[in-house]
Design a protein around this motif. Structure first.
Motif, short mmCIF file in Angstrom:
data_model
loop_
_atom_site.label_atom_id
_atom_site.label_comp_id
_atom_site.label_asym_id
_atom_site.label_seq_id
_atom_site.Cartn_x
_atom_site.Cartn_y
_atom_site.Cartn_z
N VAL A 85 0.61 -1.40 0.08
CA VAL A 85 -0.13 0.22 -0.03
C VAL A 85 0.73 1.37 -0.06
O VAL A 85 0.21 2.41 -0.32
CB VAL A 85 -1.07 0.16 1.33
N LEU A 86 2.09 1.27 0.60
CA LEU A 86 2.63 2.57 0.56
C LEU A 86 3.41 3.26 -0.61
O LEU A 86 3.93 4.25 -0.60
CB LEU A 86 4.02 2.39 1.53
N GLY A 87 3.14 2.59 -1.74
CA GLY A 87 3.35 3.01 -2.82
C GLY A 87 2.19 3.98 -3.63
O GLY A 87 2.15 4.70 -4.82
N ALA A 88 1.16 3.91 -2.95
CA ALA A 88 -0.28 4.50 -3.55
C ALA A 88 -0.24 5.93 -4.24
O ALA A 88 -0.72 6.07 -5.02
CB ALA A 88 -1.40 4.12 -2.58
N SER A 89 0.66 6.66 -3.33
CA SER A 89 0.62 8.14 -3.67
C SER A 89 1.45 8.33 -5.23
O SER A 89 0.80 9.24 -5.97
CB SER A 89 1.48 8.94 -2.86
N ALA A 90 2.06 7.56 -5.76
CA ALA A 90 2.54 7.69 -6.98
C ALA A 90 1.51 7.61 -8.26
O ALA A 90 1.66 8.22 -9.41
CB ALA A 90 3.41 6.60 -7.40
N PHE A 91 0.39 7.11 -8.06
CA PHE A 91 -0.63 6.89 -9.04
C PHE A 91 -1.48 7.96 -9.25
O PHE A 91 -2.28 8.21 -10.08
CB PHE A 91 -1.58 5.66 -8.76
N GLY A 92 -1.74 9.14 -8.14
CA GLY A 92 -2.59 10.12 -8.07
C GLY A 92 -3.88 9.82 -8.46
O GLY A 92 -4.61 10.50 -9.13
N ALA A 93 -4.38 8.77 -7.74
CA ALA A 93 -5.82 8.23 -8.08
C ALA A 93 -6.85 9.24 -7.37
O ALA A 93 -6.55 9.54 -6.23
CB ALA A 93 -5.89 6.87 -7.70
N GLN A 94 -7.92 9.32 -7.81
CA GLN A 94 -9.05 9.90 -7.30
C GLN A 94 -9.47 9.07 -6.11
O GLN A 94 -10.09 9.72 -5.23
CB GLN A 94 -10.27 10.11 -8.49
N GLN A 95 -9.62 7.95 -6.32
CA GLN A 95 -10.22 6.81 -5.33
C GLN A 95 -9.11 5.79 -4.83
O GLN A 95 -8.42 5.17 -5.83
CB GLN A 95 -11.64 6.13 -5.73
N VAL A 96 -8.93 5.90 -3.47
CA VAL A 96 -8.09 4.66 -2.97
C VAL A 96 -8.88 3.69 -2.28
O VAL A 96 -9.56 4.21 -1.25
CB VAL A 96 -6.88 4.97 -2.23
N ILE A 97 -9.25 2.53 -2.53
CA ILE A 97 -10.15 1.64 -2.03
C ILE A 97 -9.60 0.44 -1.11
O ILE A 97 -8.89 -0.14 -1.59
CB ILE A 97 -11.15 1.01 -3.25
N MET A 98 -10.40 0.27 -0.03
CA MET A 98 -9.86 -0.94 0.99
C MET A 98 -11.39 -1.31 1.48
O MET A 98 -12.20 -0.44 1.77
CB MET A 98 -8.94 -0.37 1.93
N SER A 99 -11.38 -2.39 2.16
CA SER A 99 -12.57 -2.94 2.95
C SER A 99 -12.40 -1.93 4.54
O SER A 99 -11.08 -1.55 4.79
CB SER A 99 -12.36 -4.29 3.26
#
Length: 316
Positions: A85-99
């Protein structure tokens, strides 16, 4: 500590593969390192699993850009572990989804997990200085949610506990393809240190019931075709059961953690010793199996210090 964790000495660069597992669906794999998935919709892209650092996430982005210029709008994370999960910022996504459960685990133990995993497996945190902090979802779900990438329907579901309490799978019905996270592995050890041994098999059954045409597993090669999919599911089941059974027998007679370690090695080494990250996972798997067999229902939080204390017991 008599010797370092096996993973601390694993500095070998892995070869990346980018495999199409369905129309507009790809598995980013790296010889047993954490996989990512790519789902290309009509007008945007979803990434499944974000890698451990933004620098490593950029390797996924390079592969995405080799097949599409559509924007990456969604990142789906199958669980809370730092290497996912810690690389998520690189994608610049509008939504980051988890349960919901996975988000709760970020709050409860996310920093401890990060510290622990960084100590255990430094190679997987290449470019760790680029991590901006813990990854928090923008969007959560309880049992299931649906995302539409244009007309492409993506179902994100919690089918049961296995690798962690908050595991999710990502299913693309138009291609009958599933991204399973670390619930299913291929020729790679399962990491069970935060797992639920007695529920894992039921969750595998729930995946098997989909009768998918392909799976992008948490680690190992993409699984294309029913024969390869089913073989990987059953092999994962065998790994989990072969780890738990001997540890449970030792626990039932009041034996020690070191005795459980020896018993699990005796059963698992002949079958799984050549699997990716086998030696890395084994001490944590044994510790969790021993705990669960002694009635500790939920995995205890791993910290950098607990890792070292456990390893010292096993070396005794």
């Amino acid at each position: 500590m008599a010797k370092a964790f096996a993973s601390q000495g694993d500095m070998t660069e892995k070869t990346i593969s980018f495999t199409e597992v369905g129309e507009g669906l790809y598995a980013f794999t790296a010889e047993g390192d954490p996989n990512s998935g790519v789902i290309i919709g009509d007008d945007s892209v979803m990434i499944v699993e974000a890698q451990a650092t933004p620098r490593l996430a950029n390797k996924v982005i390079e592969c995405v850009r080799s097949v599409t210029d559509k924007p990456i709008t969604h990142v789906a994370l199958t669980h809370y572990h730092a290497v996912r999960v810690l690389g998520a910022s690189a994608f610049g996504a509008q939504q980051v989804i988890m349960s919901d459960a996975a988000r709760g685990m970020v709050a409860e133990r996310g920093q401890e997990d990060w510290d622990s995993e960084f100590q255990r497996f430094p190679r997987l945190f290449e470019g760790h200085e680029s991590i901006p902090g813990l990854t928090w979802p923008t969007t959560t779900f309880s049992d299931s949610m649906t995302v539409y990438l244009g007309n492409r329907k993506v179902e994100i579901k919690h089918l049961g506990r296995a690798h962690t309490a908050g595991d999710a799978v990502v299913y693309v019905p138009d291609q009958n393809v599933m991204f399973t996270g670390d619930i299913v592995e291929y020729h790679s050890a399962c990491y069970c240190g935060d797992g639920y041994f007695n529920e894992w098999g039921n969750t595998l059954d729930a995946i098997k019931a989909y009768d998918v045409d392909a799976i992008a597993p948490g680690r190992g090669d993409a699984l294309v075709g029913h024969e390869m999919v089913n073989a990987a599911i059953e092999n994962t089941r065998d790994f989990v059961e072969s780890t738990y059974r001997p540890a449970a027998r030792v626990a039932a007679r009041g034996g020690s953690l070191k005795e459980a370690w020896d018993a699990v090695r005796a059963e698992c080494d002949p079958k799984f010793a050549d699997y990716a990250i086998y030696e890395h996972c084994l001490p944590f798997n044994v510790a969790r199996a021993y705990d669960e067999a002694r009635g500790i229902a939920n995995p205890r939080i791993w910290t950098a210090q607990r890792d070292l204390d456990m390893w010292a017991q096993l070396q005794g």
